[in-house]
Each structure stands twice: as structure tokens, then as C-alpha cells.
Design an enzyme around this catalytic site. Structure first.
Site, PDB file in Angstrom:
ATOM      1  N   LYS A   1       0.817  -1.219   0.000  1.00 37.54           N
ATOM      2  CA  LYS A   1       0.000   0.000   0.000  1.00 37.54           C
ATOM      3  C   LYS A   1       0.849   1.267   0.000  1.00 37.54           C
ATOM      4  CE  LYS A   1      -4.246  -2.013   1.747  1.00 37.54           C
ATOM      5  NZ  LYS A   1      -3.869  -3.400   2.108  1.00 37.54           N
TER       6      LYS A   1
HETATM    7  C1  LIG Z   1      -4.574  -4.461   1.517  1.00 42.88           C
HETATM    8  C2  LIG Z   1      -3.855  -5.724   1.419  1.00 42.88           C
HETATM    9  C3  LIG Z   1      -4.268  -6.733   0.550  1.00 42.88           C
HETATM   10  C4  LIG Z   1      -5.532  -6.627  -0.272  1.00 42.88           C
HETATM   11  O1  LIG Z   1      -5.457  -5.656  -1.260  1.00 42.88           O
HETATM   12  P1  LIG Z   1      -6.814  -5.095  -1.922  1.00 42.88           P
HETATM   13  O2  LIG Z   1      -6.369  -4.009  -2.794  1.00 42.88           O
HETATM   14  O3  LIG Z   1      -7.642  -4.594  -0.751  1.00 42.88           O
HETATM   15  O4  LIG Z   1      -7.472  -6.217  -2.601  1.00 42.88           O
HETATM   16  C5  LIG Z   1      -3.484  -7.853   0.449  1.00 42.88           C
HETATM   17  N1  LIG Z   1      -2.378  -8.010   1.188  1.00 42.88           N
HETATM   18  C6  LIG Z   1      -1.961  -7.074   2.046  1.00 42.88           C
HETATM   19  C7  LIG Z   1      -0.726  -7.321   2.843  1.00 42.88           C
HETATM   20  C8  LIG Z   1      -2.678  -5.896   2.194  1.00 42.88           C
HETATM   21  O5  LIG Z   1      -2.254  -4.969   3.042  1.00 42.88           O
END
Ligand SMILES: *Cc1c(COP(=O)(O)O)cnc(C)c1O
Length: 457
Positions: A109
Site C-alpha cells: 500500500k
Molecule cells: C490491503 C492488502 C491486501 C488486499 O489488497 P486489496 O487491494 O484490498 O485487494 C493484500 N495483502 C496485504 C498485505 C494488504 O495490506
């Protein structure tokens, strides 16, 4: 390029407006009114650095930021300040892992939120405005948002997490940030409850305007835009002709970016969607029925989500960009908890992975490759291995550093091998958080007091 609401109830917005809005004012999500094609430009793109590639891919989506300014924002987001390379491709036998977790909070993210922080600051400075960002997090979004926005002038960030339902490490990553513009709110409820509060307050236009409320949750278009870049990057680095991706999925933001990359002309053969036991999306791609279940806690908590907020964008495109059909579908889902779309989408495959599969995948990759998968990435890898075509390279999107989930690693391989110095130092730092009721009014009141506004109606 302009941005329209999936529900058809807003006037077209510029890129900058769409980013500042987050959610559209009619409750829908903002989508670009067309999708640019890059299929003839792939050879040219293959020679670019990460920020330069981002500039080329994003430019057609961004009409109201001069190219030099966008370039500068991208260099600042993805250059040396990012800390490490934004992305790495690691080959492990039959699959490659696209490591996206070298940013400040060790999760993918960061890729979107470092950019979004810089973009917000730029847009607010230009308009001489201030912004209060409200986030609902099941773990990783919160810390990535905090690290993207900490210490920035013109911005406060309020991060709601479900109290006691995120890992201790994730909680410390957020609550050890003591900048005056960062507020951690522990809500007495689930992650879906936090999302509901975010939706309720964002739908309250009077409150939203009075407080200057924005969102950085995965519904913000700038996040999807930032994320589609690494699909191109991985393809260009792989040297392959066609490619497949598997993506551990919660809110459908990451894989949606992959889907846009495909629409932009990236030769993706398959997108494999992996979920944990919260399998609403896996069931949808297997059966064509989108049916709500109840949230279950798993080893991959950032994916403990039932109603994926970004799914509405996909649905909108599936319904040929018809906002009326989309509204009907959302109404049906809200009323009946279920929606039928029929006919499979050929590019998608999906699988749900239970606890046993997550643990055995982590164990197997450690034994065979000496490589530690975090439990989220393990979901994507397991789903990918089951569902990809054998003759086309498979890239599994690596979403978190394994050291963020030491208990799962310990359980899988019997040893606490996953460490990261940036996490180890958190144990001794002071923390700050506020516990609030599962009630939008409690959160609204907290924000009003924090920003020094009189209480609303
Ligand atoms: C947010 C997250 C996901 C999922 O991603 P999305 O975009 O919500 O589908 C998967 N793995 C980790 C470690 C995350 O932080």
C-alpha cells in the site's frame, strides 16, 4: 480525461477533483470516462525507470496537473525517498514474486500512498485548502496512509481500525507515529463496521463539506492509478510475451489495477484472484453470484473483508458503463445480500485458501526456496499455482513483508525467522490511540473537536 460516478449522479470531474473527492457525492465510485491504450508502446516503455514509466502511464489520466509537476511528484514518491526500490521481481521456480513491500511500512500500500500523500499536498497547496482524511483500515492501509501523510501541512489523518482485531505489530506501526496531524481511532467493532462509518460520514454531505473530509481508502482513484504501474513494470522486466498475475485480494483495489492494466493493452492472459476464508469474490468468479457472508478472522487479516469497496468499479464496466444498471445491481445486493451476474469473465480465475493451505504454502516455499512468504502473498501464490496456465509466466503479487506477520511464520515453519529492523525498534516506542464506540456520531464528534469546529446538528 474526465471522471464520472459509477452511479451517474455527479457532473464529470477532473483528475484533481476526483482525487480530492475520494467517493463520488452520489455514493458511487469515480471512474475514467475512457481507458487509454498502450499496446503499441510497450517496447518504448521497457527502457524507463519506475518513476518515468509511471509518468507515461499516468499522463493520459491526468489533465489538470502539468506534466513537469506530475514528473516531480513521481520522482519524489518513487525516487530515493521511497527508501528502497519500489518493486523487485524474484524468481522462485515456477513462479515469480513481485515484491512491493520495501516501502516505509513494508506493505504494497506504500506504493500508492506515498504518491497520494505528495499529490494531496500539491493539490491542496495549489487551491490553498485544508483536508481531513478519514481512513478505515483492517491493518495495512492505516499505517501506509499514516506514513504517506504524517507531518504534512494542510492535512490531518484520522485512522479507524477495529479495536483488538489487527496484529499487535500493525497496531504499533500506526500508534507509534506521534505527529500532531495523526489520530488513531480504535473502533469497538469489525473492519466492515469501520467501513460503514466511513461510508456514513462520507455520505453526509453537510458534514463532509463543513469538515473538509477526504478519503485515501482504496476507492480513491489515485491509488488504483498508482497501482496499475507495477503490473506494466513486472511485465516489462519479465521479458515475457504474455503474462499472468495472481493477486491476494481483499478490497479488490490491487487486482482492479491489474484489470485496468489489461484494458490498457498489457498482454495479461489471466488474472488469478486469491482470497482467504472470506471468499465472496472467489465465489463470485467461480459461480457468477456475489453473495455476502459473515466476516471471519484469518491469518491474512488485511483481507478479512466481505464487501469489497472497489468491486463496484469492476461491476460498472461489466455492465457496459450503464449507471442505471449499476444502481439496480447495488440495490439488489443491498436488499437481498446477493447479486447474480451470470456468464464468467474469461480473464479471471479465483480460489479461496484456508488456513491449512496458507501455512503449507509458506512452509513449502521456505523448504524449497529458502524464501519467506507472508500469509497474504501465500494466498496469492497458492491460488496462482492452482489456476494459472502452465506455459505462461506467472507473477504473484507480494503484498507484505513476512516480518509483519511473525505468528503465521512461526506457525508455518516452527521458527520466528521473519524479522525486520524497522519493526523491531517499534516495541520500545511510546504509542497514542483513542477508543471510540462503533457509531458514526462518535467519530464525527471526535473529528470536530480535533479540528476545532463546533459540533454539528
Ligand atoms: C490491503 C492488502 C491486501 C488486499 O489488497 P486489496 O487491494 O484490498 O485487494 C493484500 N495483502 C496485504 C498485505 C494488504 O495490506
Amino acid at each position: 480525461m474526465q471522471y464520472v460516478s459509477t452511479r451517474g449522479g455527479t457532473v464529470p470531474a477532473s483528475f484533481g477533483q476526483a482525487v480530492m473527492m475520494g467517493l463520488a457525492e452520489d455514493g458511487g465510485l469515480l471512474v475514467p470516462d475512457r481507458i487509454p491504450r498502450f499496446h503499441n508502446e510497450l517496447p518504448r516503455l521497457s527502457r524507463l525507470s519506475y518513476p518515468q514509466l509511471a509518468l507515461e502511464l499516468m499522463s493520459p489520466f491526468v489533465d489538470d496537473v502539468p506534466r513537469e509537476d506530475l514528473e516531480e511528484l513521481l520522482e519524489r514518491s518513487y525516487g530515493p525517498a521511497f527508501g528502497e526500490p519500489v518493486a523487485r521481481l524474484v524468481e522462485l521456480g515456477a513462479v515469480s514474486v513481485l515484491e512491493l513491500f520495501h516501502g516505509p511500512t513494508l506493505a504494497f500500500k506504500d506504493v500508492a500512498l506515498q504518491f497520494l500523500g505528495n499529490l494531496f499536498e500539491y493539490l491542496l497547496g495549489r487551491e490553498n485548502q485544508h483536508l481531513n482524511v478519514l481512513v478505515a483500515t483492517s491493518g495495512d492501509t492505516g499505517s501506509a496512509a499514516i506514513y504517506g501523510l504524517r507531518g504534512r501541512e494542510r492535512i490531518n489523518v484520522f485512522v479507524m481500525h477495529p479495536r483488538g482485531r489487527i496484529s499487535g505489530l500493525q497496531e504499533r506501526q500506526m500508534t507509534t507515529v506521534l505527529d500532531g496531524n495523526v489520530f488513531n481511532l480504535a473502533i469497538e467493532g469489525s473492519f466492515d463496521d469501520c467501513q460503514q462509518i466511513l461510508k456514513a460520514l462520507s455520505a453526509n454531505l453537510e458534514f463532509k463539506r463543513r469538515v473538509g473530509l477526504g478519503a485515501v481508502n482504496s476507492v480513491n482513484w489515485a491509488r488504483v492509478l498508482a497501482q496499475l504501474v507495477y503490473y506494466f513494470w513486472a511485465y516489462l522486466r519479465s521479458g515475457a510475451e504474455r503474462i499472468q498475475f495472481s493477486v491476494p485480494t481483499g478490497n479488490f483495489g490491487n487486482i482492479l489495477a491489474g484489470w485496468y492494466a489489461w484494458r490498457m493493452g498489457l498482454p495479461i492472459e489471466r488474472l488469478v484472484l486469491g482470497t482467504n476464508d472470506n471468499d465472496i469474490l472467489a465465489r463470485f468468479y467461480q459461480t457468477g453470484v456475489y453473495a455476502r457472508g459473515s466476516v471471519r478472522h484469518t491469518l491474512a487479516p488485511a483481507m478479512d473483508i466481505q464487501v469489497a469497496s472497489n468491486f463496484e468499479r469492476y461491476l460498472y464496466h461489466r455492465l457496459d458503463g450503464d449507471p442505471q444498471a449499476l444502481r439496480r445491481a447495488m440495490d439488489t445486493f443491498r436488499a437481498a445480500g446477493e447479486l447474480r451476474l451470470g456468464q464468467a469473465d474469461p480473464i479471471f480465475r479465483a480460489a479461496a485458501c484456508d488456513r491449512r493451505q496458507i501455512l503449507s504454502t509458506i512452509r513449502r516455499f521456505h523448504e524449497e526456496h529458502g524464501y519467506l512468504l507472508d500469509p497474504h502473498t501465500a494466498v496469492g501464490v497458492a491460488a496462482g499455482l492452482e489456476n494459472a496456465l502452465p506455459e505462461i509466466p506467472l507473477v504473484c503479487v507480494g503484498t507484505a513483508h513476512p516480518a509483519k506477520f511473525p505468528r503465521a511464520i512461526q506457525e508455518a515453519i516452527g521458527k520466528d525467522l521473519a524479522r525486520h529492523p524497522r519493526l523491531d525498534v517499534l516495541a520500545d516506542l511510546p504509542t497514542r490511540l483513542e477508543v471510540l464506540d462503533n457509531d458514526p456520531r462518535a467519530v464525527a464528534r471526535f473529528i470536530e473537536i480535533a479540528v476545532g469546529l463546533p459540533a454539528g446538528a
